[in-house]
Write an enzyme that holds these catalytic residues in place. Structure first.
Site, mmCIF file in Angstrom:
data_model
loop_
_atom_site.group_PDB
_atom_site.id
_atom_site.type_symbol
_atom_site.label_atom_id
_atom_site.label_comp_id
_atom_site.label_asym_id
_atom_site.label_seq_id
_atom_site.Cartn_x
_atom_site.Cartn_y
_atom_site.Cartn_z
ATOM 1 N N ARG A 51 43.079 31.440 62.676
ATOM 2 C CA ARG A 51 43.381 32.147 63.926
ATOM 3 C C ARG A 51 42.193 33.029 64.320
ATOM 4 O O ARG A 51 41.828 33.129 65.493
ATOM 5 C CB ARG A 51 44.651 33.004 63.761
ATOM 6 C CG ARG A 51 44.959 33.847 64.989
ATOM 7 C CD ARG A 51 46.230 34.658 64.830
ATOM 8 N NE ARG A 51 46.501 35.434 66.037
ATOM 9 C CZ ARG A 51 47.609 36.140 66.235
ATOM 10 N NH1 ARG A 51 48.554 36.163 65.322
ATOM 11 N NH2 ARG A 51 47.785 36.829 67.349
ATOM 12 N N ASN A 91 53.400 27.640 67.036
ATOM 13 C CA ASN A 91 52.491 27.665 68.176
ATOM 14 C C ASN A 91 51.359 26.671 67.980
ATOM 15 O O ASN A 91 51.122 26.225 66.862
ATOM 16 C CB ASN A 91 51.916 29.080 68.326
ATOM 17 C CG ASN A 91 52.733 29.915 69.287
ATOM 18 O OD1 ASN A 91 53.255 29.413 70.256
ATOM 19 N ND2 ASN A 91 52.836 31.211 68.996
ATOM 20 N N CYS A 101 60.257 29.924 72.291
ATOM 21 C CA CYS A 101 59.272 31.006 72.255
ATOM 22 C C CYS A 101 60.021 32.299 72.540
ATOM 23 O O CYS A 101 60.918 32.337 73.385
ATOM 24 C CB CYS A 101 58.231 30.764 73.339
ATOM 25 S SG CYS A 101 57.198 32.194 73.692
ATOM 26 N N ASP A 102 59.635 33.351 71.835
ATOM 27 C CA ASP A 102 60.353 34.612 72.018
ATOM 28 C C ASP A 102 59.759 35.493 73.124
ATOM 29 O O ASP A 102 60.265 36.580 73.380
ATOM 30 C CB ASP A 102 60.377 35.394 70.701
ATOM 31 C CG ASP A 102 58.993 35.802 70.250
ATOM 32 O OD1 ASP A 102 58.000 35.351 70.862
ATOM 33 O OD2 ASP A 102 58.889 36.572 69.286
ATOM 34 N N HIS A 143 54.162 30.080 77.682
ATOM 35 C CA HIS A 143 53.107 31.089 77.852
ATOM 36 C C HIS A 143 52.414 30.950 79.213
ATOM 37 O O HIS A 143 51.241 31.298 79.359
ATOM 38 C CB HIS A 143 52.071 31.030 76.706
ATOM 39 C CG HIS A 143 52.631 31.509 75.398
ATOM 40 N ND1 HIS A 143 51.854 31.668 74.272
ATOM 41 C CD2 HIS A 143 53.876 31.873 75.024
ATOM 42 C CE1 HIS A 143 52.607 32.097 73.270
ATOM 43 N NE2 HIS A 143 53.841 32.211 73.698
ATOM 44 N N TYR A 159 51.448 36.402 79.113
ATOM 45 C CA TYR A 159 50.282 35.586 78.744
ATOM 46 C C TYR A 159 49.449 35.165 79.960
ATOM 47 O O TYR A 159 48.312 34.726 79.798
ATOM 48 C CB TYR A 159 50.706 34.359 77.945
ATOM 49 C CG TYR A 159 51.011 34.675 76.496
ATOM 50 C CD1 TYR A 159 49.999 34.702 75.539
ATOM 51 C CD2 TYR A 159 52.299 34.982 76.078
ATOM 52 C CE1 TYR A 159 50.266 35.006 74.218
ATOM 53 C CE2 TYR A 159 52.580 35.293 74.755
ATOM 54 C CZ TYR A 159 51.554 35.304 73.829
ATOM 55 O OH TYR A 159 51.817 35.615 72.525
ATOM 56 N N ARG A 205 42.920 40.191 67.456
ATOM 57 C CA ARG A 205 44.333 40.319 67.094
ATOM 58 C C ARG A 205 44.596 39.791 65.672
ATOM 59 O O ARG A 205 45.397 40.357 64.944
ATOM 60 C CB ARG A 205 45.181 39.571 68.129
ATOM 61 C CG ARG A 205 46.667 39.559 67.842
ATOM 62 C CD ARG A 205 47.320 40.926 67.993
ATOM 63 N NE ARG A 205 48.721 40.885 67.590
ATOM 64 C CZ ARG A 205 49.410 41.932 67.143
ATOM 65 N NH1 ARG A 205 48.834 43.126 67.059
ATOM 66 N NH2 ARG A 205 50.668 41.815 66.797
HETATM 67 C C1 G6P Z 1 54.717 36.474 70.899
HETATM 68 C C2 G6P Z 1 54.671 35.066 71.316
HETATM 69 C C3 G6P Z 1 54.529 34.213 70.139
HETATM 70 C C4 G6P Z 1 53.322 34.622 69.366
HETATM 71 C C5 G6P Z 1 53.399 36.047 68.996
HETATM 72 C C6 G6P Z 1 52.096 36.459 68.378
HETATM 73 O O1 G6P Z 1 55.874 36.719 70.193
HETATM 74 O O2 G6P Z 1 55.760 34.634 72.036
HETATM 75 O O3 G6P Z 1 54.406 32.900 70.573
HETATM 76 O O4 G6P Z 1 53.185 33.880 68.211
HETATM 77 O O5 G6P Z 1 53.618 36.808 70.108
HETATM 78 O O6 G6P Z 1 52.248 37.688 67.879
HETATM 79 P P1 G6P Z 1 51.199 38.375 66.943
HETATM 80 O O7 G6P Z 1 51.869 39.629 66.616
HETATM 81 O O8 G6P Z 1 51.026 37.470 65.736
HETATM 82 O O9 G6P Z 1 49.966 38.531 67.729
HETATM 83 MN MN MN Z 2 55.389 32.145 72.127
#
Ligand code: G6P
Ligand code: MN
Length: 451
Positions: A95, A150, A172-173, A202, A268, A288
């Site tokens: 990542r 993802n 997706c949340d 997104h 997003y 991030r």
């Molecule tokens: C949100 C998105 C997810 C993503 C996450 C990343 O919840 O909907 O798709 O994976 O953010 O979060 P992070 O805390 O890992 O940056």
């Molecule tokens: Mn997501």
């Protein structure tokens, strides 16, 4: 339909999200009875660190649920009724590359948007297909995979092309997290909101936010014009989306709606509509991924170590919309509840002026045979055009993966709105191929052949 109690397998058992998801399952045991929880991961070492924490969470609520931890797919999926998938191919180390490589070229560095998302897609499609095959081979015939992995838009398209019959529901949340903030602003529990929404994962917009039949979007618009999608004191947001970088993201809803007030954007969209701003404020040496490794991951690992030593588990993981949402969706699948949720589905006319077979994000009623999408009608030209360009970028990426085609990968990168020129696209793609040499053998070869 199968009868409870269920066997549930979590693919990506070593994820930092696992304890939170299991906690959400435990508080909902009356709604979603479980006979067994299985953790499955290809990284057995990492999973074995997280597993005792998960076991503790289970035992605090139930003595009878069987708990299994495995790296063997047959053990993981045999007879399973549900599989929650949350794989992260290449883990946070990759990542970090997805985020930092584009930034080195002055382009947005994000795990699911822009070149980072495309690279992550190239890594994830085939492992996700492999998971579908394991589930088909070993699990209950009617088992459902509920997938958080993802980049969800690309994963969904890849699975649709390669395993069209697989019982996978991609979710997706992010929209639910946005709804949580809307609820906090309006002083209404998020479960009372009924929204209309259209787009890709997104990459979409809320068009209506109904509370008891009344559209409260006008009120939200006025609030967002001052504070973005946060309560005035910014205190009331989901714990998972409360780091400073997330607070900034919620605030960015304001400039987007200052320009285009009609609909409420998915957060997003900041990466596509204001990429220069984003790049300017991103630290190319600390993205991030670093924030997550130094925050969520470190905290959980430290808690696991402390628990091992003292037998006391510190409060170290989030229980928020992320866990609650996947459990809601699973309940609706399990018991044919026909609850309305925003999920990723094959379009089939839900968005009239997008391709029939596109994987779109819209409201759907979740039945035991899967989602029944709600028709959102035709969308305005501006949104349709943005969506078509993004869809083409993602579809070309899927084709690049399937065919091992360098040229299609380059087209996918070039078409992405975050990438200004074909030269940027090529420079980023070539760096990414190098960084992903353990993951994309075919592209590596095509790239070498072309040299
Ligand atoms: C949100 C998105 C997810 C993503 C996450 C990343 O919840 O909907 O798709 O994976 O953010 O979060 P992070 O805390 O890992 O940056
Ligand atoms: Mn997501």
């Amino acid at each position: 339909m199968f009868k409870p109690p269920f066997i549930l397998s979590i693919a990506g058992g070593g994820s930092t999200y696992t304890p939170g998801i299991v906690k959400s399952l435990m508080v909902r045991l009356a709604d979603f009875p479980l006979a067994e929880i299985r953790l499955y991961d290809i990284d057995g070492e990492r999973q074995s660190v997280i597993a005792p924490v998960v076991e503790k969470v289970i035992r605090d609520h139930s003595q009878s649920i069987k708990f299994t931890v495995t790296t063997d797919p047959e053990v993981a999926f045999s007879g399973a009724h549900f599989v929650f998938a949350q794989m992260r191919v290449g883990q946070y180390k990759m990542r970090e590359q997805d985020e930092k490589i584009p930034l080195r070229h002055g382009v947005v560095g994000q795990e699911t948007c822009g070149p980072g998302g495309l690279a992550y897609g190239l890594r994830t499609i085939l492992p996700m297909v492999e998971l579908c095959d394991f589930v088909e081979r070993y699990a209950h015939q009617k088992a459902w995979i509920v997938n958080y992995s993802n980049p969800a838009a690309i994963v969904a398209e890849g699975v649709r092309r390669l395993r069209p019959k697989a019982r996978v529901l991609n979710i997706c949340d992010m929209p639910v997290a946005a709804m949580r903030n809307m609820g906090a602003i309006l002083g209404v529990d998020r479960h009372k909101l009924e929204v209309d929404y259209f787009g890709l994962n997104h990459f979409g917009w809320f068009t209506r936010v109904l509370v008891d039949g009344e559209d409260r979007l006008p009120e939200l618009r006025r609030h967002i014009a001052k504070f973005g999608l946060l309560t005035e004191d910014a205190a009331q947001t989901d714990p998972q989306h409360s780091d400073p970088s997330w607070v900034k993201t919620w605030r960015h809803i304001k400039p987007i709606m200052d320009h285009f007030p009609q609909f409420l954007p998915n957060p997003y969209l900041q990466y596509y509509l204001m990429p220069n701003d984003i790049v300017e404020h991103q630290n190319p040496d600390y993205t991030r991924a670093n924030e997550v490794m130094d925050g969520r991951e470190k905290k959980l690992f430290a808690a696991a170590a402390e628990y091992k030593q003292t037998g006391i588990l510190p409060d170290a993981f989030h229980v928020g919309v992320h866990g609650a949402f996947i459990v809601d969706v699973a309940c609706s699948l399990a018991f044919d509840l026909r609850q309305r949720h925003l999920v990723i589905v094959e379009n089939k006319g839900a968005i009239a002026n997008l391709p029939y077979d596109a994987m779109v994000e819209v409201p759907a009623y979740i039945t035991s045979e899967g989602p029944e999408p709600v028709r959102m009608g035709a969308v305005p030209l501006f949104h349709q055009t943005l969506l078509m360009q993004q869809l083409a970028s993602e579809q070309l990426l899927v084709e690049a993966t399937i065919e091992g085609s360098y040229e299609k990968a380059l087209q996918a990168f070039t078409l992405n709105r975050t990438v200004p020129t074909m030269q940027h696209a090529k420079a980023i793609l070539d760096d990414m191929i190098e960084a992903n040499r353990d993951y994309w053998p075919q592209l590596q070869q095509a790239w070498k052949d072309g040299e």
